[in-house]
Design a protein around this motif. Structure first.
Motif, PDB file in Angstrom:
ATOM      1  N   TRP A 389       0.822  -1.214   0.000  1.00 40.47           N
ATOM      2  CA  TRP A 389       0.000   0.000   0.000  1.00 40.47           C
ATOM      3  C   TRP A 389       0.852   1.260   0.000  1.00 40.47           C
ATOM      4  N   ALA A 390       2.007   1.190  -0.690  1.00 39.55           N
ATOM      5  CA  ALA A 390       2.835   2.372  -0.909  1.00 39.55           C
ATOM      6  C   ALA A 390       2.391   3.108  -2.165  1.00 39.55           C
ATOM      7  N   LEU A 391       1.422   2.529  -2.861  1.00 39.52           N
ATOM      8  CA  LEU A 391       0.775   3.136  -4.026  1.00 39.52           C
ATOM      9  C   LEU A 391      -0.730   3.019  -3.852  1.00 39.52           C
ATOM     10  N   PHE A 392      -1.465   3.952  -4.425  1.00 42.14           N
ATOM     11  CA  PHE A 392      -2.910   3.767  -4.474  1.00 42.14           C
ATOM     12  C   PHE A 392      -3.191   2.762  -5.582  1.00 42.14           C
ATOM     13  N   PRO A 393      -3.936   1.699  -5.293  1.00 45.18           N
ATOM     14  CA  PRO A 393      -4.121   0.638  -6.300  1.00 45.18           C
ATOM     15  C   PRO A 393      -4.918   1.110  -7.516  1.00 45.18           C
ATOM     16  N   LEU A 394      -4.475   0.684  -8.677  1.00 45.48           N
ATOM     17  CA  LEU A 394      -5.234   0.922  -9.914  1.00 45.48           C
ATOM     18  C   LEU A 394      -6.344  -0.124  -9.989  1.00 45.48           C
ATOM     19  N   VAL A 395      -7.579   0.328  -9.988  1.00 46.69           N
ATOM     20  CA  VAL A 395      -8.713  -0.595  -9.948  1.00 46.69           C
ATOM     21  C   VAL A 395      -9.738  -0.179 -10.993  1.00 46.69           C
ATOM     22  N   ARG A 396     -10.242  -1.165 -11.739  1.00 46.14           N
ATOM     23  CA  ARG A 396     -11.317  -0.869 -12.688  1.00 46.14           C
ATOM     24  C   ARG A 396     -12.568  -0.437 -11.936  1.00 46.14           C
ATOM     25  N   LEU A 397     -13.261   0.524 -12.477  1.00 43.20           N
ATOM     26  CA  LEU A 397     -14.510   0.959 -11.861  1.00 43.20           C
ATOM     27  C   LEU A 397     -15.577  -0.111 -12.022  1.00 43.20           C
ATOM     28  N   ARG A 398     -16.451  -0.209 -11.042  1.00 47.91           N
ATOM     29  CA  ARG A 398     -17.597  -1.100 -11.146  1.00 47.91           C
ATOM     30  C   ARG A 398     -18.534  -0.578 -12.232  1.00 47.91           C
ATOM     31  N   PRO A 399     -19.364  -1.443 -12.812  1.00 47.65           N
ATOM     32  CA  PRO A 399     -20.311  -0.979 -13.838  1.00 47.65           C
ATOM     33  C   PRO A 399     -21.166   0.183 -13.351  1.00 47.65           C
ATOM     34  N   GLU A 400     -21.626   0.127 -12.081  1.00 48.61           N
ATOM     35  CA  GLU A 400     -22.451   1.220 -11.560  1.00 48.61           C
ATOM     36  C   GLU A 400     -21.662   2.527 -11.500  1.00 48.61           C
ATOM     37  N   GLN A 401     -20.367   2.436 -11.227  1.00 45.55           N
ATOM     38  CA  GLN A 401     -19.549   3.644 -11.166  1.00 45.55           C
ATOM     39  C   GLN A 401     -19.330   4.225 -12.559  1.00 45.55           C
ATOM     40  N   ILE A 402     -19.170   3.352 -13.562  1.00 46.77           N
ATOM     41  CA  ILE A 402     -18.966   3.839 -14.923  1.00 46.77           C
ATOM     42  C   ILE A 402     -20.206   4.543 -15.441  1.00 46.77           C
ATOM     43  N   ILE A 403     -21.362   3.907 -15.318  1.00 48.93           N
ATOM     44  CA  ILE A 403     -22.586   4.530 -15.819  1.00 48.93           C
ATOM     45  C   ILE A 403     -22.934   5.752 -14.983  1.00 48.93           C
ATOM     46  N   GLY A 404     -22.674   5.698 -13.671  1.00 49.61           N
ATOM     47  CA  GLY A 404     -22.915   6.865 -12.820  1.00 49.61           C
ATOM     48  C   GLY A 404     -22.048   8.041 -13.241  1.00 49.61           C
ATOM     49  N   SER A 405     -20.784   7.752 -13.602  1.00 53.42           N
ATOM     50  CA  SER A 405     -19.872   8.804 -14.025  1.00 53.42           C
ATOM     51  C   SER A 405     -20.271   9.359 -15.391  1.00 53.42           C
ATOM     52  N   MET A 406     -20.689   8.485 -16.294  1.00 52.35           N
ATOM     53  CA  MET A 406     -21.126   8.945 -17.620  1.00 52.35           C
ATOM     54  C   MET A 406     -22.366   9.822 -17.499  1.00 52.35           C
ATOM     55  N   LEU A 407     -23.283   9.424 -16.639  1.00 58.83           N
ATOM     56  CA  LEU A 407     -24.490  10.217 -16.425  1.00 58.83           C
ATOM     57  C   LEU A 407     -24.148  11.579 -15.834  1.00 58.83           C
ATOM     58  N   GLN A 408     -23.291  11.575 -14.802  1.00 55.96           N
ATOM     59  CA  GLN A 408     -22.944  12.845 -14.173  1.00 55.96           C
ATOM     60  C   GLN A 408     -22.181  13.738 -15.134  1.00 55.96           C
ATOM     61  N   ALA A 409     -21.300  13.156 -15.935  1.00 48.81           N
ATOM     62  CA  ALA A 409     -20.532  13.957 -16.887  1.00 48.81           C
ATOM     63  C   ALA A 409     -21.419  14.567 -17.970  1.00 48.81           C
ATOM     64  N   SER A 410     -22.615  14.021 -18.141  1.00 51.31           N
ATOM     65  CA  SER A 410     -23.537  14.578 -19.146  1.00 51.31           C
ATOM     66  C   SER A 410     -24.282  15.799 -18.620  1.00 51.31           C
ATOM     67  N   SER A 411     -24.051  16.158 -17.349  1.00 53.90           N
ATOM     68  CA  SER A 411     -24.739  17.298 -16.747  1.00 53.90           C
ATOM     69  C   SER A 411     -23.743  18.146 -15.969  1.00 53.90           C
ATOM     70  N   LEU A 412     -23.859  19.461 -16.110  1.00 50.48           N
ATOM     71  CA  LEU A 412     -23.001  20.351 -15.336  1.00 50.48           C
ATOM     72  C   LEU A 412     -23.511  20.496 -13.907  1.00 50.48           C
ATOM     73  N   LYS A 413     -24.794  20.233 -13.706  1.00 50.25           N
ATOM     74  CA  LYS A 413     -25.397  20.289 -12.375  1.00 50.25           C
ATOM     75  C   LYS A 413     -25.299  18.913 -11.719  1.00 50.25           C
ATOM     76  N   THR A 414     -25.335  18.889 -10.406  1.00 46.67           N
ATOM     77  CA  THR A 414     -25.263  17.641  -9.652  1.00 46.67           C
ATOM     78  C   THR A 414     -26.544  16.832  -9.840  1.00 46.67           C
ATOM     79  N   ILE A 415     -26.388  15.548 -10.168  1.00 44.54           N
ATOM     80  CA  ILE A 415     -27.538  14.647 -10.257  1.00 44.54           C
ATOM     81  C   ILE A 415     -27.668  13.933  -8.920  1.00 44.54           C
ATOM     82  N   ASP A 416     -28.700  14.277  -8.163  1.00 41.63           N
ATOM     83  CA  ASP A 416     -28.892  13.673  -6.858  1.00 41.63           C
ATOM     84  C   ASP A 416     -30.377  13.567  -6.557  1.00 41.63           C
ATOM     85  N   GLN A 417     -30.721  13.358  -5.288  1.00 43.46           N
ATOM     86  CA  GLN A 417     -32.106  13.172  -4.891  1.00 43.46           C
ATOM     87  C   GLN A 417     -32.953  14.416  -5.105  1.00 43.46           C
ATOM     88  N   ASN A 418     -32.299  15.564  -5.315  1.00 42.32           N
ATOM     89  CA  ASN A 418     -33.040  16.795  -5.541  1.00 42.32           C
ATOM     90  C   ASN A 418     -33.215  17.119  -7.018  1.00 42.32           C
TER      91      ASN A 418
END
Length: 545
Positions: A389-418
């Motif tokens: 742990w002398a490096l931060f591990p390189l880890v593939r994102l989970r599918p939910e993280q990838i689609i969540g990131s793609m969705l958020q990147a499609s909006s300049l505003k925060t996508i949340d419960q509001n």
């Protein structure tokens, strides 16, 4: 004379369809809008800081002993991305980045962490992670198992910061109907073809809450560990009196747990017994209440260590000890110094099994702030640094993280419960479809998994990528392309939205040339679309680093 009265069937049918769509979207957005966000968890800073320093000293000693100097500390923006991916399953929005940049003080990362933990998105995201560990990903028999209700219940418990030991006791000993008392779905998840598989419950309990694999001891003594078949049978007997009826999960003291004797082929009764720490097993209560108390007993260090290891894994992408459900037995602390899981576990126990506090400690420690790059050149040196742990591990994102990131990147505003219902419903259904096509990692999502060509093609050419990469007045591509700002600022905004960082000078110069060659607005829009497509499909977008 013919009547010109309206045909009410023709008028009402479209209205009914619209009403149905609105209802479905409302249902899909599972997190209700909160009238007011709960205040961040207040912890004793000095106490928390002491534990963080203890963790840091543990690693510093290890790095010196193993001769693996740690990597440099990453920028605050990189840490911001790690926090958002770990706690919300998505990259931060441009709106959040600007809000963070406006914060003052050296402790703004700590305060930002508290803000993320108080956000409902944290409870929703972690409830899915825990649901996978506790009951898996299968939907089961709908009539007696409601995974959606279980996940929603877990989200409420996490939002309220219910002590983790209390939460686990509710799962093991809960009674009632799986709809009205959703914690009982932990029990009904083991029902198949009308039969309750008690051995499955035993395996799930020990794996999820004690970090141990004893499943193979169901049929014979463990070939590589100390677990005996009698240990497995004794633990399973604690579930011997549970039954699933029309009115829900109940305990029937008249029931006895019996197994077929392999020698005589006759049924023999098995008495409930625990394989260790027998003094921690209470004498009163139902069998499942006694088991729940034993699993979460303060002296049962396996519980706190397994909890710390799982939370560490959810934050880093891989557990400290892998696999997450096969930990070694705790060492005698009077004979050897405490390890990382002992340090974290002790703080977890002494501070009321506070999940949010444990997270704050881990993300404040040095390993979470280290770069994934190092000056080592050989593969062996890099592997050693990663292992220690002398490096931060390189880890593939989970599918939910990838689609969540793609969705958020499609909006300049925060996508949340509001966010509006349309946006929340779009996120819900897009995630379902994307995860199905991308490949669900199942309950073993903390194990390493390889990327595939179909996954890369889905990010490149999938319908969702096409829709979000095409400029429109409603998405970030169209809005950035239409900004009346210098091309350099437009490039910086794209990088911040997609990768949570500024472009390097080489990257900036390359795309500046593209914009400078444009002679009209249509060409500038096309260049912005191409830039977005390149960032969506860069390896950097789909990895945590």
């Amino acid at each position: 004379m013919k009547s010109h009265a309206p045909n009410w069937k023709v008028v009402c049918l479209p209205l009914c369809v619209v009403g149905l769509v609105v209802t479905l979207v409302t249902w899909a957005s599972s997190s209700p809008v909160e009238k007011a966000s709960p205040p961040p968890t207040i912890v004793e800073t000095d106490s928390l800081t002491d534990t963080v320093q203890q963790v840091d000293r543990f690693f510093e000693k290890q790095w010196i002993e193993k001769k693996t100097p740690p990597a440099s500390t990453v920028s605050e923006l990189t840490q911001l991305r790690r926090l958002s991916l770990a706690l919300h399953g998505t990259v931060p929005s441009l709106e959040e980045i600007r809000e963070f940049e406006s914060m003052q003080g050296a402790d703004r990362l700590e305060r930002w962490t508290q803000k993320l933990l108080a956000d409902r998105r944290f409870a929703d995201y972690f409830s899915e992670r825990f649901t996978r560990a506790f009951v898996g990903v299968a939907q089961g028999q709908f009539i007696i198992f409601r995974r959606d209700r279980f996940k929603a219940w877990l989200s409420e418990q996490i939002q309220e910061n219910t002590p983790y030991d209390e939460l686990v006791r509710k799962l093991i000993a809960g009674e009632g109907l799986w709809t009205g008392d959703p914690q009982t779905n932990f029990i009904t998840s083991a029902v198949a073809d009308g039969n309750l598989d008690r051995t499955k419950l035993t395996g799930s309990t020990v794996r999820a809450f004690l970090g141990q694999r004893i499943d193979c001891a169901q049929c014979h003594d463990h070939p590589f560990d100390h677990w005996k078949q009698s240990d497995f049978e004794g633990l399973t007997a604690f579930y011997g009196q549970v039954e699933v009826q029309v009115l829900g999960v109940r305990s029937n003291r008249k029931l006895k747990y019996e197994v077929e004797d392999r020698m005589t082929l006759e049924q023999r009764e098995v008495a409930p017994r625990v394989p260790f720490l027998t003094e921690c097993l209470p004498a009163e209560g139902t069998l499942r209440e006694r088991l729940a108390e034993w699993v979460t007993h303060p002296d049962n260090r396996r519980f706190e260590r397994a909890s710390a290891n799982r939370i560490w894994g959810l934050l880093f992408g891989i557990p400290y000890i892998d696999p997450v459900d096969d930990l070694p037995a705790p060492t005698d602390l009077s004979q050897s110094p405490p390890g990382l899981l002992d340090i974290l576990g002790q703080d977890f126990r002494e501070n009321g099994y506070d999940i949010k506090r444990l997270i704050q400690i881990i993300v404040a420690s040095r390993p979470f702030h280290l770069s994934s790059e190092s000056e080592f050149e050989s593969a062996d040196q890099i592997d050693a640094a990663t292992y220690n742990w002398a490096l931060f591990p390189l880890v593939r994102l989970r599918p939910e993280q990838i689609i969540g990131s793609m969705l958020q990147a499609s909006s300049l505003k925060t996508i949340d419960q509001n966010s509006n219902l349309i946006m929340r419903g779009r996120r819900f259904f897009s995630e379902l479809n994307f995860v199905k096509e991308y490949g669900d990692l199942g309950s073993d999502e903390l194990n390493d998994f390889p990327g595939t060509i179909p996954q890369a093609l889905l990010r490149m050419n999938g319908e969702f990528a096409k829709d979000n990469g095409s400029a429109s007045p409603l998405n970030s591509v169209g809005r950035i392309a239409s900004l009346d700002v210098p091309a350099e600022k437009r490039i910086e905004t794209c990088y911040l939205v997609c990768l949570t960082r500024l472009p390097t000078s080489e990257e900036r110069d390359y795309f500046l040339k593209q914009y400078q060659s444009a002679t009209n607005q249509q060409q500038r829009v096309k260049i912005t679309e191409d830039l977005y497509w390149a960032l969506y499909n860069s390896p950097e977008f789909s990895w945590n680093h």
